[in-house]
Design a protein around this motif. Structure first.
Motif, mmCIF file in Angstrom:
data_model
loop_
_atom_site.group_PDB
_atom_site.id
_atom_site.type_symbol
_atom_site.label_atom_id
_atom_site.label_comp_id
_atom_site.label_asym_id
_atom_site.label_seq_id
_atom_site.Cartn_x
_atom_site.Cartn_y
_atom_site.Cartn_z
ATOM 1 N N MET A 61 0.772 -1.187 -0.056
ATOM 2 C CA MET A 61 -0.187 0.058 -0.049
ATOM 3 C C MET A 61 0.836 1.229 0.175
ATOM 4 N N LYS A 62 0.520 2.379 -0.631
ATOM 5 C CA LYS A 62 0.866 3.624 -0.339
ATOM 6 C C LYS A 62 -0.080 4.358 0.630
ATOM 7 N N VAL A 63 0.483 4.935 1.551
ATOM 8 C CA VAL A 63 -0.182 5.677 2.678
ATOM 9 C C VAL A 63 0.258 6.918 2.914
ATOM 10 N N LEU A 64 -0.672 7.960 2.812
ATOM 11 C CA LEU A 64 -0.131 9.297 3.395
ATOM 12 C C LEU A 64 -0.697 9.373 4.717
ATOM 13 N N MET A 65 0.339 9.832 5.479
ATOM 14 C CA MET A 65 0.236 10.075 6.927
ATOM 15 C C MET A 65 0.221 11.702 7.179
ATOM 16 N N ILE A 66 -0.766 12.352 7.525
ATOM 17 C CA ILE A 66 -1.012 13.723 7.801
ATOM 18 C C ILE A 66 -0.747 14.031 9.415
ATOM 19 N N ILE A 67 0.329 14.540 9.713
ATOM 20 C CA ILE A 67 0.940 14.613 11.102
ATOM 21 C C ILE A 67 1.398 15.943 11.481
ATOM 22 N N ASN A 68 0.616 16.552 12.269
ATOM 23 C CA ASN A 68 0.924 17.813 12.749
ATOM 24 C C ASN A 68 2.301 17.841 13.844
ATOM 25 N N GLU A 69 2.121 17.099 14.749
ATOM 26 C CA GLU A 69 3.207 16.762 15.902
ATOM 27 C C GLU A 69 4.015 15.438 15.674
ATOM 28 N N PHE A 70 5.153 15.688 14.919
ATOM 29 C CA PHE A 70 6.042 14.806 14.404
ATOM 30 C C PHE A 70 7.420 15.256 14.775
ATOM 31 N N PRO A 71 8.304 14.090 15.157
ATOM 32 C CA PRO A 71 9.540 14.525 15.485
ATOM 33 C C PRO A 71 10.413 15.601 14.649
ATOM 34 N N PRO A 72 11.110 16.453 15.230
ATOM 35 C CA PRO A 72 11.654 16.400 16.546
ATOM 36 C C PRO A 72 10.692 16.933 17.776
ATOM 37 N N THR A 73 9.448 17.236 17.131
ATOM 38 C CA THR A 73 8.646 17.738 18.492
ATOM 39 C C THR A 73 8.589 16.475 19.263
ATOM 40 N N GLY A 74 8.614 16.924 20.854
ATOM 41 C CA GLY A 74 8.643 16.004 21.798
ATOM 42 C C GLY A 74 7.105 15.644 22.591
ATOM 43 N N GLU A 75 7.187 15.174 23.595
ATOM 44 C CA GLU A 75 6.242 15.027 24.218
ATOM 45 C C GLU A 75 5.273 13.443 23.581
ATOM 46 N N SER A 76 4.394 13.039 24.645
ATOM 47 C CA SER A 76 3.625 11.813 24.671
ATOM 48 C C SER A 76 2.898 11.748 23.326
ATOM 49 N N GLY A 77 2.137 12.749 23.113
ATOM 50 C CA GLY A 77 1.293 12.857 21.745
ATOM 51 C C GLY A 77 2.072 12.255 20.701
ATOM 52 N N VAL A 78 3.078 12.703 20.306
ATOM 53 C CA VAL A 78 3.870 12.226 19.035
ATOM 54 C C VAL A 78 4.009 10.688 19.020
ATOM 55 N N GLN A 79 4.202 9.735 20.031
ATOM 56 C CA GLN A 79 4.529 8.587 19.788
ATOM 57 C C GLN A 79 3.274 7.762 19.073
ATOM 58 N N ARG A 80 2.023 7.767 19.222
ATOM 59 C CA ARG A 80 0.994 7.039 18.537
ATOM 60 C C ARG A 80 1.344 7.035 16.887
ATOM 61 N N LEU A 138 11.359 19.481 22.429
ATOM 62 C CA LEU A 138 12.097 18.900 21.347
ATOM 63 C C LEU A 138 12.534 17.536 21.888
ATOM 64 N N ASP A 139 12.600 16.496 21.177
ATOM 65 C CA ASP A 139 13.113 15.333 21.409
ATOM 66 C C ASP A 139 13.742 14.594 20.338
ATOM 67 N N TYR A 140 15.201 14.980 19.912
ATOM 68 C CA TYR A 140 15.707 14.600 18.795
ATOM 69 C C TYR A 140 15.991 13.060 18.498
ATOM 70 N N THR A 141 15.922 12.269 19.711
ATOM 71 C CA THR A 141 16.044 11.032 19.872
ATOM 72 C C THR A 141 14.748 10.076 19.064
ATOM 73 N N LEU A 142 13.689 11.060 19.067
ATOM 74 C CA LEU A 142 12.319 10.152 18.452
ATOM 75 C C LEU A 142 12.731 10.087 16.853
ATOM 76 N N CYS A 143 13.671 10.985 16.463
ATOM 77 C CA CYS A 143 13.870 10.960 15.072
ATOM 78 C C CYS A 143 14.517 9.588 14.447
ATOM 79 N N ASN A 144 14.962 8.838 15.493
ATOM 80 C CA ASN A 144 15.759 7.527 15.235
ATOM 81 C C ASN A 144 14.370 6.509 14.833
#
Length: 425
Positions: free
Chosen positions: A1-20, A48-54
């Motif tokens: 599949m080709k999937v387009l994910m539209i995500i406002n809170e995305f790394p390096p933005t931090g906090e728990s809401g980014v995880q899902r 910010l949490d740059y470790t999430l970029c990994n």
């Protein structure tokens, strides 16, 4: 599949809401699907949490856009301005100032402060959908204004796209929403919220409670919705080195709000046993200054260490003795399962949950024998819960908790996205 994910809170933005959404991106890609992400070029929060970029696989194609949303420090400044008025002694002048601030805020930001990102995301999404011939579109909230993008794309492309609206939290049923916005803004929110859920092709939510609330006003959702819980990512625990503390440690990670998740009841209870044991209560994440100042002045065992990276948070949790969860004690919060509980489960430490009686979190704690659940407004019960949790032995069943893994939950999302193929056939 080709999937387009539209995500406002995305790394390096931090906090728990980014995880899902981040974990969905990760495991969709690992499952062999082509993932495109549209997100603002500049982080939308000051934390910010740059470790999430990994966690972003190299195969994922990220499309960055400009944004006129209120970002980071500017948004924090607005909040501080409101709080400085809200927490002062009431007076006629201050009340007028507060109401003016609310009126201006509600007029400029009818849905949320990221609405200035919407036009840029619509433009970019339209180009990507056409160029890449993408049929699956996943949009997650918060911010809820992001779902405006889905409505515009659905109007433009019709049945050519399969639009999944994902709610990490309830929108129009959010606790205290009706108290924090004026009636005109509330009606706008309710109208848009209902429109999104009627127009989207599928609706995914993080808790059963959210789904039940919406079923009451939009019964037709029952045929096009499902719960995909939050969870833990096994990869996050591969190289965790538990932090060593010099005292018995209660540990809380996450947000604390002015009107919910207050740590005061449990701290006051611990204060009563302070003379009989040597311990500390460590809190990381974000906390309003009004509560922090109050707590620091009362409890010498309380230590607030600010925001930590996701890995640091897990290492601290792994080294702690008791993991603390705090959920607001009201009827609406009975259906709340805070996302961090699943990482707590994986850490395999006793959990002390302060939560509503007969709610879903209490049931989860009791059913899986994860620790002790109690209510914040009963001093005797809190004291009993503290005494019980000190001697609690947890026995984890790895097989039973596998359903809480991010990989397993992404498989649920893949099944949802595949429904478009079923409809086409």
């Amino acid at each position: 599949m080709k999937v387009l994910m539209i995500i406002n809170e995305f790394p390096p933005t931090g906090e728990s809401g980014v995880q899902r959404a981040l974990k969905f991106v990760k495991y969709l890609s690992k499952a062999g699907h082509e993932v495109h992400v549209i997100t603002p070029k500049k982080p939308v929060k000051s934390i910010l949490d740059y470790t999430l970029c990994n966690d972003i696989p190299k195969s994922v194609i990220v499309h960055y856009t400009p944004s006129l949303g209120i970002k980071g420090k500017a948004r924090d400044a607005i909040a501080k301005t409101k709080d400085s008025v809200k927490y002062q002694e009431p007076s006629l002048i201050k009340s007028i100032i507060w109401n003016i601030i609310k009126l201006v805020n509600d007029f400029i930001f009818p849905y949320d402060k990221q609405i200035g990102w919407v036009p840029f995301a619509i433009y970019k999404a339209s180009k990507v959908i056409k160029k890449e011939r993408i049929e699956k579109v996943f949009i997650t909230s918060y911010p809820f204004s992001a779902q405006l993008i889905g409505l515009k794309l659905k109007k433009k492309f019709g049945s050519r796209i399969f639009y999944v609206a994902d709610y990490r939290d309830s929108w129009q049923f959010e606790p205290k929403l009706s108290e924090n916005v004026n009636r005109t803004r509330l009606r706008k929110i309710q109208k848009l919220d209902n429109m999104v859920l009627k127009k989207c092709d599928y609706f995914t939510v993080a808790t059963e409670q959210i789904l039940e609330e919406y079923f009451e006003i939009i019964p037709e959702l029952k045929s096009k919705s499902t719960v995909i819980l939050n969870g833990f990512d096994e990869d996050d625990f591969n190289d965790i080195v538990p932090m060593k503390f010099d005292k018995f440690t209660f540990f809380y990670m996450g947000k604390i709000y002015d009107y919910k998740r207050s740590p005061l009841p449990i701290l006051e209870t611990l204060h009563k046993v302070e003379n009989s044991m040597d311990f500390q209560f460590i809190s990381i994440g974000t906390i309003p200054k009004s509560i922090l100042n109050d707590v620091n002045s009362k409890f010498s065992f309380f230590k607030y260490l600010g925001y930590k990276s996701h890995k640091q948070a897990l290492e601290m949790g792994a080294g702690a003795d008791i993991l603390v969860l705090i959920v607001n004690d009201d009827i609406k919060s009975k259906g709340v399962i805070t996302g961090k509980v699943f990482e707590y489960i994986r850490l395999n430490k006793p959990i002390l949950a302060i939560c509503p009686k007969d709610g879903v979190l209490e049931k989860l704690i009791n059913d899986y024998k994860l620790g002790v659940a109690t209510q914040p407004n009963n001093e005797a019960m809190l004291l009993e819960a503290v005494n019980r949790i000190m001697n609690y032995n947890i026995i984890r069943d790895d097989e039973s908790i596998h359903k809480f893994s991010r990989e397993s939950q992404t498989q649920q999302l893949i099944e949802v996205l595949s429904k478009h193929n079923e409809k086409s056939n």
